[in-house]
Design an enzyme around this catalytic site. Sequence first.
Site, mmCIF file in Angstrom:
data_model
loop_
_atom_site.group_PDB
_atom_site.id
_atom_site.type_symbol
_atom_site.label_atom_id
_atom_site.label_comp_id
_atom_site.label_asym_id
_atom_site.label_seq_id
_atom_site.Cartn_x
_atom_site.Cartn_y
_atom_site.Cartn_z
ATOM 1 N N SER A 108 -1.871 -13.119 2.339
ATOM 2 C CA SER A 108 -2.357 -11.810 2.769
ATOM 3 C C SER A 108 -1.430 -10.690 2.297
ATOM 4 O O SER A 108 -0.197 -10.832 2.307
ATOM 5 C CB SER A 108 -2.432 -11.776 4.300
ATOM 6 O OG SER A 108 -2.679 -10.466 4.751
ATOM 7 N N TYR A 131 -5.111 -4.961 -0.729
ATOM 8 C CA TYR A 131 -5.819 -3.772 -0.253
ATOM 9 C C TYR A 131 -5.375 -2.621 -1.137
ATOM 10 O O TYR A 131 -4.237 -2.609 -1.623
ATOM 11 C CB TYR A 131 -5.439 -3.452 1.194
ATOM 12 C CG TYR A 131 -6.012 -4.414 2.214
ATOM 13 C CD1 TYR A 131 -7.358 -4.395 2.529
ATOM 14 C CD2 TYR A 131 -5.184 -5.326 2.863
ATOM 15 C CE1 TYR A 131 -7.890 -5.274 3.466
ATOM 16 C CE2 TYR A 131 -5.705 -6.203 3.803
ATOM 17 C CZ TYR A 131 -7.058 -6.168 4.093
ATOM 18 O OH TYR A 131 -7.580 -7.042 5.015
ATOM 19 N N LYS A 229 -13.454 -9.833 -2.766
ATOM 20 C CA LYS A 229 -13.772 -10.514 -1.498
ATOM 21 C C LYS A 229 -14.419 -9.525 -0.533
ATOM 22 O O LYS A 229 -13.845 -8.462 -0.253
ATOM 23 C CB LYS A 229 -12.481 -11.081 -0.889
ATOM 24 C CG LYS A 229 -12.664 -11.702 0.480
ATOM 25 C CD LYS A 229 -11.371 -12.370 0.916
ATOM 26 C CE LYS A 229 -11.413 -12.823 2.349
ATOM 27 N NZ LYS A 229 -11.366 -11.714 3.317
HETATM 28 C C1 HOC Z 1 -4.218 -2.418 5.749
HETATM 29 C C2 HOC Z 1 -4.822 -2.754 7.022
HETATM 30 O O1 HOC Z 1 -7.325 -8.700 7.492
HETATM 31 C C3 HOC Z 1 -7.501 -8.328 9.805
HETATM 32 C C4 HOC Z 1 -6.651 -8.330 8.608
HETATM 33 C C5 HOC Z 1 -5.866 -7.076 8.430
HETATM 34 C C6 HOC Z 1 -6.661 -5.882 8.118
HETATM 35 C C7 HOC Z 1 -5.780 -4.644 8.142
HETATM 36 C C8 HOC Z 1 -5.801 -3.859 6.937
HETATM 37 O O2 HOC Z 1 -6.981 -8.145 10.899
HETATM 38 O O3 HOC Z 1 -8.708 -8.520 9.690
#
Ligand code: HOC
Length: 364
Positions: A108, A131, A229
């Site tokens: 992640s 992201y 995704k």
């Molecule tokens: C940059 C913030 O995928 C979730 C994760 C984090 C998403 C936060 C993104 O909690 O679903």
Amino acid sequence: MAIEPVNVMEFQQLAREALPKMYYDFYAGGAEDEFSLKENMEAFRRITLRPRVLVDVSRINMSTNILGYRISAPIMIAPTAMHKLAHPQGEVATAKAAAASNTIMVLSFMSTCTVEEVASSCNAVRFFQLYVYKRRDVTAALVDRAERLGYKALVLTVDVPRLGRREADIRNKMVAPQLKNFDGLFSAELESDSGSALEAYANQTLDASFQWKDIAWLKSITNLPILVKGVLTGEDAIKALEAGVSGIVVSNHGARQLDYSPATISVLEEVVHATKGKIPVLIDGGVRRGTDVFKALALGAQAVLVGRPVIFGLAAKGEAGVRQVIETLKTELELTMALSGCPTLKDITRKHVKTEKERLLSML
Ligand code: HOC
């Protein structure tokens, strides 16, 4: 005495017992009514199998190639945030389990161990989730580090222009640790006096203006293959093809973003048809059984990614728990293949499953 899980679902209770409520709720919860959360699993249950018999199934081979990387079975580890909230060893433990099970882990972007720590911890094939931040330089710096560290692909998550309303996190006033990946690059509030700090963080950082055409920017800063995704429609699958990506992950973000988005397994075929076999299609969301993996493959997926069960395995037993989750799914898939007359993954065809729609039509 704690139960010894015999299936993947039983890890959830162990995780609930092991974790502070705030963190358990963070991992287990979905958006708003949690309709899609339940539906991701229920939709798998509505698909039945059409087994073939008297086939030589004395040997079963589950191995497959993903973007040229050989893995033991079509079961990969999905990107999920902040593994140290589940276990002190965090993503390093998960990566070691991926290596031991000979599968691919998608680390992640929101990991609690750094990209460097995970890379040096094991020899698993690793992909890196991405992201796009308003601060493009932050995203670009992480892409550069991941590429140098031997991560083999980028998994661009496209379903979070803003964070979904996860009501448990709002009630719990969810707080999260500072993420070490961003040390020296960027600091943002991971705490909030009211509501979910993650929501505040996401809305502060994410670039909600990012569009299909901007994938060209990402391609200009990396040589790594890019998977997109968060695709749930044939229309967006065509956009992904046009953008020149190397693969698609059908995903509704574990039902944590847009509630009432469809169960991923229910739209898999639409996406697969739109891609016309030009790029691999993977899927996550609701996979809890080897039969689920089999159904996804029959409907055209090249592999599945598993998110929450991995986290629950990690919370319950660390690296060993993650390994047990993956190995249990592999054991179940192997048996499903044997009992369905499919000695290899290539033998699994569309004819091996019947969807709910097909069942209803056959009753007319
Ligand atoms: C940059 C913030 O995928 C979730 C994760 C984090 C998403 C936060 C993104 O909690 O679903």
